[in-house]
Design an enzyme around this catalytic site. Structure first.
Site, PDB file in Angstrom:
ATOM      1  N   SER A 170       0.859  -1.176   0.000  1.00 58.23           N
ATOM      2  CA  SER A 170       0.000   0.000   0.000  1.00 58.23           C
ATOM      3  C   SER A 170       0.892   1.221   0.000  1.00 58.23           C
ATOM      4  O   SER A 170       2.033   1.155   0.485  1.00 58.23           O
ATOM      5  CB  SER A 170      -0.857   0.034   1.267  1.00 58.23           C
ATOM      6  OG  SER A 170      -1.438   1.328   1.429  1.00 58.23           O
ATOM      7  N   TYR A 202      -0.054  -0.796  10.787  1.00 58.81           N
ATOM      8  CA  TYR A 202      -0.480  -1.192   9.433  1.00 58.81           C
ATOM      9  C   TYR A 202       0.513  -0.653   8.400  1.00 58.81           C
ATOM     10  O   TYR A 202       0.988  -1.394   7.541  1.00 58.81           O
ATOM     11  CB  TYR A 202      -1.887  -0.661   9.154  1.00 58.81           C
ATOM     12  CG  TYR A 202      -2.348  -0.899   7.717  1.00 58.81           C
ATOM     13  CD1 TYR A 202      -2.761  -2.160   7.295  1.00 58.81           C
ATOM     14  CD2 TYR A 202      -2.361   0.139   6.776  1.00 58.81           C
ATOM     15  CE1 TYR A 202      -3.162  -2.390   5.980  1.00 58.81           C
ATOM     16  CE2 TYR A 202      -2.759  -0.081   5.462  1.00 58.81           C
ATOM     17  CZ  TYR A 202      -3.162  -1.350   5.069  1.00 58.81           C
ATOM     18  OH  TYR A 202      -3.551  -1.566   3.773  1.00 58.81           O
ATOM     19  N   LYS A 206       2.996  -2.763   5.804  1.00 60.09           N
ATOM     20  CA  LYS A 206       2.999  -2.576   4.352  1.00 60.09           C
ATOM     21  C   LYS A 206       4.408  -2.241   3.853  1.00 60.09           C
ATOM     22  O   LYS A 206       4.762  -2.540   2.724  1.00 60.09           O
ATOM     23  CB  LYS A 206       1.976  -1.516   3.946  1.00 60.09           C
ATOM     24  CG  LYS A 206       0.527  -1.939   4.225  1.00 60.09           C
ATOM     25  CD  LYS A 206       0.024  -2.942   3.209  1.00 60.09           C
ATOM     26  CE  LYS A 206      -0.529  -4.198   3.786  1.00 60.09           C
ATOM     27  NZ  LYS A 206      -1.014  -5.148   2.769  1.00 60.09           N
TER      28      LYS A 206
END
Ligand SMILES: NC(=O)c1ccc[n+]([C@@H]2O[C@H](COP(=O)([O-])OP(=O)(O)OC[C@H]3O[C@@H](n4cnc5c(N)ncnc54)[C@H](OP(=O)(O)O)[C@@H]3O)[C@@H](O)[C@H]2O)c1
Ligand SMILES: *[C@@H]1O[C@H](CO)[C@@H](O)[C@H](O)[C@H]1NC(C)=O
Ligand SMILES: *[C@@H]1O[C@H](CO)[C@@H](O)[C@H](O)[C@H]1NC(C)=O
Length: 319
Positions: A170, A202, A206
């Site tokens: 991401s 998070y 990523k």
């Protein structure tokens, strides 16, 4: 009156700018033949993974949905069969929250399937908590489970010739940071548990996806297998299911106005899976169906190697 017109112009301009940048659309033009080929998609029961599965099934691939929930997978398979006419889609239980489950998935897969052409590490979550073996859940699911899965399937990918590994990262990797100290002592990419911190974890997970792909490409040199990581765009899926109500109230209206639908969100994954001639770009990061530069901390050789070695140790793969 003139103020209203100005406001309308600014809003329209802003909207157009956003649809050309953060919410830009693209379309995969890759058309590699998929008949006779086998694909694994983790988390293929919903969102981007399901849209990806739909497309690959339509192209004639044998598609294995590696998911944690049998009934959700059965619903997705029925949808895909109905939409594509394919009858070559199957469910195999995989819970990335558990390295043990990854191990049994691999055993079952290697026993029952003869080939593997494409592994799509798609599953991911934004949440708080720990995995079965005590890792921070985002590190555990988004990175470590996929790390073990990929390493365990590499031989089968090499046998197929021209195999590929596509890992969903991401653009959030940019705000990621890997604290190796914390990882070693707490098995976690960040401490604390309020929502900002699990968003931070998070982003860091990523970043792990990008560094993992960077190092994997080196390991794969000369094997015929290549690997890529992907930012799919900002996509309307169930990914934000575990964010707080306040964040949802903020996100929902923008999501409906601007976010890509899952079909559009699957295009860059499909590009990395199907586009011929991208093999020299193994290890790189793609978005909008094109290779992109990443910031320096995401192509740091030393950090990538350190993460690889620590992941091997965590998975019990270290010699
Ligand atoms: N949506 C975006 O804007 C966006 C942006 C950048 C990157 N991404 C990445 O794109 C990927 C796909 O996300 P999405 O947006 O399609 O989200 P989604 O709709 O929430 O789908 C995520 C999938 O992952 C599965 N999953 C979660 N935890 C799992 C576990 N422990 N074991 C096995 N499967 C598990 C989910 O299964 P269940 O249904 O059973 O929970 C679901 O199938 C993720 O890696 C995400 O980080 C998304
Ligand atoms: C699987 O998904 C179904 C439907 O969303 C849900 O009712 C069920 O509790 C889930 N099962 C597990 C084991 O999580
Ligand atoms: C996510 O939220 C659901 C309820 O919406 C809850 O059942 C589940 O435990 C949460 N998962 C995590 C990992 O926080």
């Amino acid at each position: 009156m003139i103020q209203l017109l100005l406001l309308a112009a600014v809003l329209l301009g802003g909207y157009l700018l956003l649809t050309q940048t953060l919410f830009k659309r693209s379309k995969c033009k890759g058309n590699a033949a998929m008949a006779g080929k086998t694909v694994i998609i983790t988390g293929g029961n919903t969102g981007i993974g399901k849209a990806t599965a739909m497309h690959l099934a339509r192209r004639g691939a044998r598609v294995i949905l590696a998911c944690r929930n049998r009934s959700k997978a059965a619903t997705a398979i029925a949808d895909i069969e109905q939409a594509t006419g394919s009858t070559d889609i199957l469910y195999m239980q995989l819970d990335l929250c558990s390295l043990k489950s990854v191990g049994s998935f691999v055993d079952r897969f290697l026993k029952t399937e003869r080939r593997l052409d494409l592994l799509i590490n798609n599953a991911g979550l934004v949440a708080d908590g720990r995995t079965e073996e005590g890792f921070g859940i985002e590190f555990g699911v988004n990175h470590l489970g996929h790390f073990l899965l990929t390493c365990s399937l590499l031989e089968r990918l090499k046998e197929a010739g021209g195999g590929r590994v596509v890992t969903l990262s991401s653009m959030a990797y940019r705000w990621g940071h890997i604290d190796f100290e914390a990882l070693q002592t707490h098995k976690h990419l960040g401490t604390g548990s309020y929502s900002w911190q699990f968003f931070q974890a998070y982003c860091s997970s990523k970043l792990c996806n990008v560094l993992f792909t960077h190092h994997l490409a080196k390991k794969l040199q000369g094997t015929g297998v290549t690997c890529y990581c992907v930012h799919p765009g900002v996509v309307r899926t169930e990914l934000s299911r575990n964010v707080s109500l306040w964040q949802k109230i903020f996100i929902e209206p923008i999501a409906h106005l601007l976010f890509l639908d899952p079909e559009t969100g699957a295009q860059t994954t499909l590009h990395c899976a199907l586009q011929k001639g991208i093999e020299p770009l193994s290890g790189r990061y793609f978005s909008c169906c094109a290779v992109q530069e990443v910031s320096a901390h995401a192509r740091d050789d030393e950090a990538a190697q350190k993460l690889w070695e620590l992941s091997e140790k965590f998975c019990g793969l270290a010699a």
